[in-house]
Design a protein around this motif. Structure first.
Motif, PDB file in Angstrom:
ATOM      1  N   MET A 162       0.842  -1.191   0.000  1.00  0.00           N
ATOM      2  CA  MET A 162       0.000   0.000   0.000  1.00  0.00           C
ATOM      3  C   MET A 162       0.883   1.250   0.000  1.00  0.00           C
ATOM      4  O   MET A 162       1.927   1.265   0.617  1.00  0.00           O
ATOM      5  N   GLN A 219      -4.785 -11.146 -13.950  1.00  0.00           N
ATOM      6  CA  GLN A 219      -5.801 -10.169 -13.568  1.00  0.00           C
ATOM      7  C   GLN A 219      -5.525  -9.580 -12.179  1.00  0.00           C
ATOM      8  O   GLN A 219      -5.821  -8.410 -11.912  1.00  0.00           O
ATOM      9  N   HIS A 220      -4.920 -10.381 -11.314  1.00  0.00           N
ATOM     10  CA  HIS A 220      -4.620  -9.887  -9.963  1.00  0.00           C
ATOM     11  C   HIS A 220      -3.544  -8.797  -9.991  1.00  0.00           C
ATOM     12  O   HIS A 220      -3.510  -7.946  -9.106  1.00  0.00           O
ATOM     13  N   PHE A 221      -2.644  -8.859 -10.973  1.00  0.00           N
ATOM     14  CA  PHE A 221      -1.583  -7.857 -11.037  1.00  0.00           C
ATOM     15  C   PHE A 221      -2.177  -6.471 -11.291  1.00  0.00           C
ATOM     16  O   PHE A 221      -1.737  -5.475 -10.719  1.00  0.00           O
ATOM     17  N   ALA A 228      -5.286  -5.569 -10.531  1.00  0.00           N
ATOM     18  CA  ALA A 228      -6.051  -5.177  -9.339  1.00  0.00           C
ATOM     19  C   ALA A 228      -5.122  -4.674  -8.235  1.00  0.00           C
ATOM     20  O   ALA A 228      -5.411  -3.661  -7.581  1.00  0.00           O
ATOM     21  N   LYS A 229      -3.995  -5.361  -8.039  1.00  0.00           N
ATOM     22  CA  LYS A 229      -3.055  -4.934  -6.992  1.00  0.00           C
ATOM     23  C   LYS A 229      -2.470  -3.561  -7.301  1.00  0.00           C
ATOM     24  O   LYS A 229      -2.397  -2.692  -6.430  1.00  0.00           O
ATOM     25  N   LYS A 263      -5.212  -0.968  -6.673  1.00  0.00           N
ATOM     26  CA  LYS A 263      -5.555  -0.888  -5.246  1.00  0.00           C
ATOM     27  C   LYS A 263      -4.457  -0.158  -4.484  1.00  0.00           C
ATOM     28  O   LYS A 263      -4.727   0.699  -3.641  1.00  0.00           O
ATOM     29  N   GLY A 302      -4.559   3.737  -2.636  1.00  0.00           N
ATOM     30  CA  GLY A 302      -4.210   3.964  -1.246  1.00  0.00           C
ATOM     31  C   GLY A 302      -5.339   3.591  -0.291  1.00  0.00           C
ATOM     32  O   GLY A 302      -6.446   3.215  -0.701  1.00  0.00           O
ATOM     33  N   GLY A 303      -5.058   3.729   0.978  1.00  0.00           N
ATOM     34  CA  GLY A 303      -6.019   3.320   2.001  1.00  0.00           C
ATOM     35  C   GLY A 303      -7.282   4.149   2.022  1.00  0.00           C
ATOM     36  O   GLY A 303      -8.322   3.702   2.513  1.00  0.00           O
ATOM     37  N   ARG A 316     -10.477   4.109  -3.530  1.00  0.00           N
ATOM     38  CA  ARG A 316     -11.116   2.827  -3.817  1.00  0.00           C
ATOM     39  C   ARG A 316     -10.967   2.475  -5.286  1.00  0.00           C
ATOM     40  O   ARG A 316     -11.235   3.315  -6.163  1.00  0.00           O
ATOM     41  N   LEU A 317     -10.561   1.242  -5.538  1.00  0.00           N
ATOM     42  CA  LEU A 317     -10.672   0.690  -6.879  1.00  0.00           C
ATOM     43  C   LEU A 317     -12.135   0.344  -7.097  1.00  0.00           C
ATOM     44  O   LEU A 317     -12.696  -0.476  -6.357  1.00  0.00           O
ATOM     45  N   TRP A 318     -12.761   0.976  -8.078  1.00  0.00           N
ATOM     46  CA  TRP A 318     -14.192   0.763  -8.310  1.00  0.00           C
ATOM     47  C   TRP A 318     -14.429  -0.231  -9.459  1.00  0.00           C
ATOM     48  O   TRP A 318     -15.118  -1.225  -9.292  1.00  0.00           O
ATOM     49  N   LYS A 319     -13.831   0.058 -10.626  1.00  0.00           N
ATOM     50  CA  LYS A 319     -14.090  -0.802 -11.782  1.00  0.00           C
ATOM     51  C   LYS A 319     -12.781  -1.170 -12.475  1.00  0.00           C
ATOM     52  O   LYS A 319     -11.860  -0.351 -12.544  1.00  0.00           O
ATOM     53  N   LEU A 320     -12.756  -2.371 -12.999  1.00  0.00           N
ATOM     54  CA  LEU A 320     -11.588  -2.845 -13.749  1.00  0.00           C
ATOM     55  C   LEU A 320     -12.077  -3.801 -14.831  1.00  0.00           C
ATOM     56  O   LEU A 320     -12.868  -4.713 -14.549  1.00  0.00           O
ATOM     57  N   TYR A 368     -15.787   3.044   2.842  1.00  0.00           N
ATOM     58  CA  TYR A 368     -15.601   1.611   2.664  1.00  0.00           C
ATOM     59  C   TYR A 368     -16.540   0.909   3.619  1.00  0.00           C
ATOM     60  O   TYR A 368     -16.505   1.223   4.800  1.00  0.00           O
TER      61      TYR A 368
END
Lengths: 161, 176
Positions: free
Chosen positions: A1, A67-69, A71-72, A75, A79-80, A83-87, A152
């Motif tokens: 993060m 796909q996780h790469f 998203a990470k 995300k 930052g804390g 928010r990641l909303w759409k991908l 969140y």
């Protein structure tokens, strides 16, 4: 993060976000992912099957891992307090065992919405030779100031009104 | 002899699947701390919030896309790897459907992962039990150099059993 929270006002169209470097990815990485995802498709770990039976140029790096790469990366960039909303992403080309991958993102647009800021991005994954395999898009919600974090859980109807 | 291809794969029988909704399915197990660790290590995302409470949530969380992988072959069930071990054409994939949707009658056609669109609401917490429900959102035909192919769009919503939304995913499968 991220150690420092990025704010909407610090983002401009055309800006690259912090990329994510991975690999070179070995068969061991893929076997570890096959176990975690309980997907035993041989094209990810059985070289003889992949090449001789399926006619592939080598063992394929799982799309379900790549796909996780994305998203990470998103995300972590949000930052804390963001928010990641759409991908979204398309698996357009293969990546093979031994390749080093870079997940990247470029800001394509920004929009202040209610108490928060929406950032639109083009994203993708390229290998060490610059070949793109996984084009996509994303939307990230960022705070306007650290005093008002993006809620969140995130509810777009409530939080972007 | 030149290879021949059907003019269309998008028959009325296939088209009739659009809009079909599957049952609500419950994950094989609840989100377990040990599984979160193995999963996070496998995707190379070892954020501290997956192991301990963070500033985002009072409970340890799981990686954003983990709910997609909670619907596995239940225990006890047959061992398909052993059952098909002698088949030289067996590619290792499990033919079971984990969406609960009826299979499309497309025997012999390969299934490729075309990508997905994901909307995130919150991350699953350790100890939560997740549900999913899928429907065939759309089925489109495209022409390729190898003949027609289908793009099968399946929408799946992931929620906790308490009804809190986690994810909405539109998966694109390519059949050709």
């Amino acid at each position: 993060m991220s150690a420092r929270q990025i704010l909407f006002g610090q983002v401009e169209t055309g800006q690259s976000i912090t990329s994510l470097q991975l690999g070179p990815l070995t068969t061991s990485h893929l076997v570890r992912w096959c176990g975690a995802s309980e997907n035993w498709h041989k094209i990810h770990y059985d070289a003889a099957f992949a090449v001789q039976h399926d006619g592939l140029p080598g063992l394929l790096i799982n799309g379900s891992l790549k796909q996780h790469f994305l998203a990470k990366m998103l995300k972590d960039w949000a930052g804390g307090q963001g928010r990641l909303w759409k991908l979204s992403y398309q698996f357009r080309a293969m990546n093979l065992v031994g390749e080093a991958l870079t997940a990247w993102g470029i800001v394509t647009g920004t929009e202040e919405r209610g108490r928060f800021g929406l950032v639109y991005l083009a994203v993708g994954i390229r290998n060490e030779h610059g070949r793109e395999s996984t084009p996509g898009k994303a939307a990230v919600v960022l705070p306007l100031s650290t005093a008002v974090p993006v809620p969140y859980p995130f509810d777009p109807e409530r939080d972007l009104a | 002899m030149p290879e021949t291809h059907p003019e269309t794969l998008l028959t009325d029988e296939i088209r009739a699947h659009i809009g079909m909704e599957g049952p609500v399915l419950t994950a094989t197990e609840q989100v377990e701390r040990g599984y979160v660790r193995r999963f996070a290590q496998a995707i190379m995302d070892v954020s501290p919030e997956y192991a301990q409470a963070g500033n985002r949530d009072p409970d340890p969380l799981s990686p954003p896309l983990l709910p997609l992988f909670l619907f596995q072959r239940p225990f006890p069930s047959g061992d398909y790897l052993t059952e098909r071990a002698g088949d030289p054409d067996f590619d290792g994939t499990d033919l079971s459907s984990y969406t609960g949707l009826p299979e499309l009658p497309l025997p012999g056609l390969a299934l490729l992962n075309g990508g997905a669109e994901v909307e995130f609401f919150r991350y699953a917490r350790h100890g939560e039990l997740v549900e999913q429900q899928s429907r065939y959102l759309d089925i489109r035909e495209r022409q390729s150099s190898k003949g027609p192919m289908l793009l099968v769009l399946t929408e799946t919503t992931y929620s906790t059993v308490a009804g809190e939304k986690l994810l909405r995913v539109v998966q694109t499968d390519i059949r050709r």
